[in-house]
Scaffold this motif. Sequence first.
Motif, short mmCIF file in Angstrom:
data_model
loop_
_atom_site.label_atom_id
_atom_site.label_comp_id
_atom_site.label_asym_id
_atom_site.label_seq_id
_atom_site.Cartn_x
_atom_site.Cartn_y
_atom_site.Cartn_z
N ARG A 55 0.83 -1.20 0.00
CA ARG A 55 0.00 0.00 0.00
C ARG A 55 0.86 1.25 0.00
O ARG A 55 1.91 1.30 0.61
N GLY A 56 0.36 2.27 -0.69
CA GLY A 56 1.03 3.57 -0.70
C GLY A 56 0.64 4.40 0.51
O GLY A 56 -0.18 4.01 1.34
N LYS A 57 1.22 5.58 0.58
CA LYS A 57 1.01 6.52 1.69
C LYS A 57 -0.38 7.13 1.63
O LYS A 57 -0.86 7.49 0.56
N ARG A 58 -0.99 7.24 2.79
CA ARG A 58 -2.26 7.97 2.91
C ARG A 58 -1.96 9.41 3.32
O ARG A 58 -0.91 9.70 3.89
N SER A 59 -2.89 10.30 3.05
CA SER A 59 -2.63 11.74 3.19
C SER A 59 -2.17 12.16 4.58
O SER A 59 -1.37 13.08 4.71
N GLU A 60 -2.63 11.52 5.63
CA GLU A 60 -2.26 11.94 6.98
C GLU A 60 -1.01 11.22 7.51
O GLU A 60 -0.54 11.54 8.60
N GLU A 61 -0.47 10.29 6.75
CA GLU A 61 0.70 9.52 7.22
C GLU A 61 2.00 10.24 6.87
O GLU A 61 2.07 10.99 5.89
N ASN A 62 3.00 9.97 7.68
CA ASN A 62 4.36 10.47 7.43
C ASN A 62 5.34 9.33 7.75
O ASN A 62 6.05 9.38 8.75
N PRO A 63 5.36 8.29 6.91
CA PRO A 63 6.18 7.11 7.23
C PRO A 63 7.68 7.42 7.23
O PRO A 63 8.15 8.26 6.47
N GLN A 64 8.38 6.72 8.09
CA GLN A 64 9.83 6.83 8.19
C GLN A 64 10.47 5.58 7.61
O GLN A 64 9.89 4.50 7.66
N HIS A 65 11.66 5.71 7.08
CA HIS A 65 12.39 4.56 6.53
C HIS A 65 12.96 3.73 7.68
O HIS A 65 13.52 4.30 8.63
N PRO A 66 12.85 2.40 7.61
CA PRO A 66 13.42 1.54 8.65
C PRO A 66 14.95 1.49 8.53
O PRO A 66 15.50 1.78 7.47
#
Length: 140
Positions: A55-66
């Motif tokens: 899944r891609g990013k959702r508008s409220e998410e700010n994922p970090q790289h592991p």
Amino acid sequence: MSQFTFDHIHLLSEDPVSAANWYCDMLEGIIEKTENIRDAPSINVRLGGMQLIIRGKRSEENPQHPSGIEHFDKFSSHNEWGVDHFAFTYNGDLQKYCENLREKGVRFNVEPWEFIPGFIICYVAAPDGVSIELIQSLAK
């Protein structure tokens, strides 16, 4: 008997289309479904009898790289809490299979080695910092 059966592994990807294509091109996965769920692309890939949902990013998410996997003296680990990796048993010559993967451009976080007597393992660097362990039992 347990009421549970395995369903899927859910991966969050910076580029879900490229990631899904990587699992298909490199590890012989099959895209089963592509859709948009809650404003994000979602791609189901069947791989080794298992379903990956990428899944891609959702508008409220700010994922970090592991962080990447580290190879210590006698083991390998991401050295952080949570999911470390997932694994597949390879029913064949793992060394030869890894040579084929290298020719396709696959990178290895940990090269094949005998983890315990009779078991060869390695870790493949998949998209988005995901680590996949490949295992071969030498027992016949």
